[in-house]
Scaffold this active site. Sequence first.
Site, PDB file in Angstrom:
ATOM      1  N   SER A 271      27.991 -33.685  28.975  1.00 38.19           N
ATOM      2  CA  SER A 271      28.935 -33.764  30.093  1.00 38.19           C
ATOM      3  C   SER A 271      30.130 -32.868  29.830  1.00 38.19           C
ATOM      4  CB  SER A 271      29.396 -35.214  30.300  1.00 38.19           C
ATOM      5  OG  SER A 271      30.195 -35.327  31.469  1.00 38.19           O
ATOM      6  N   ASP A 272      30.746 -32.418  30.900  1.00 39.29           N
ATOM      7  CA  ASP A 272      31.965 -31.628  30.775  1.00 39.29           C
ATOM      8  C   ASP A 272      32.838 -31.882  32.000  1.00 39.29           C
ATOM      9  OD1 ASP A 272      33.194 -29.422  29.003  1.00 39.29           O
ATOM     10  OD2 ASP A 272      33.489 -28.669  31.031  1.00 39.29           O
ATOM     11  N   THR A 273      34.139 -31.929  31.771  1.00 38.81           N
ATOM     12  CA  THR A 273      35.092 -32.195  32.844  1.00 38.81           C
ATOM     13  C   THR A 273      36.175 -31.131  32.872  1.00 38.81           C
ATOM     14  OG1 THR A 273      34.757 -34.594  32.629  1.00 38.81           O
ATOM     15  CG2 THR A 273      36.759 -33.871  33.766  1.00 38.81           C
TER      16      THR A 273
END
Length: 200
Positions: free
Chosen positions: A68-70
Amino acid sequence: MSHLILASASPRRSELLKQIGLNFQVQPADIDETPWPAESPERYVDRLACEKALAVSREHPGSLVIGSDTSVVQDGNILGKPESEQQAAAMLHGLSGATHQVMTAVALVWGDQCRSQVVVTDVTFRVLGAEEIEAYVASGEPMDKAGGYGIQGLGGIFVSALEGSYSAVVGLPLQETAGLLAEAGHPVWQNWPSSKESQA
């Protein structure tokens, strides 16, 4: 469910996976997170989520791996983690009284397949006072967070409106994560305890 690995050191992502009843191992991925030239923020978070999951998957074939990446995006610009207290304060002054986007990608690798989804949430801040920005920066909370704030922490008082996924803003879109796991043949509800079992 097959062995599940979270390719992230984020305690917030771990808490979210535990919230939906999953058992998993944590193994952060070591990848180059430099944006490509002319890469859109949405493409950037999607690529990093996939690269993180694939990097860990190569070490653990046969496992399900979540990456995941934000990114916090304002006016098309990615706001990363502040590198100084001054930069954190500048970010917060810029977000004050305005709407920005939080883009979070989740990727799942199983076998030779990688599927991903990007969730975009609009977050609006009320107007922030200089003294509360100073106090917030002094708390240290902004320093390890994209955009310089944590919605699940002290920074939650800054948010006047949110349109989209709250869990995605925290760091992992739960609905989409559960959907990817179901698509891979591992619906999260199969992992839930039953009250009958606990009474036995």
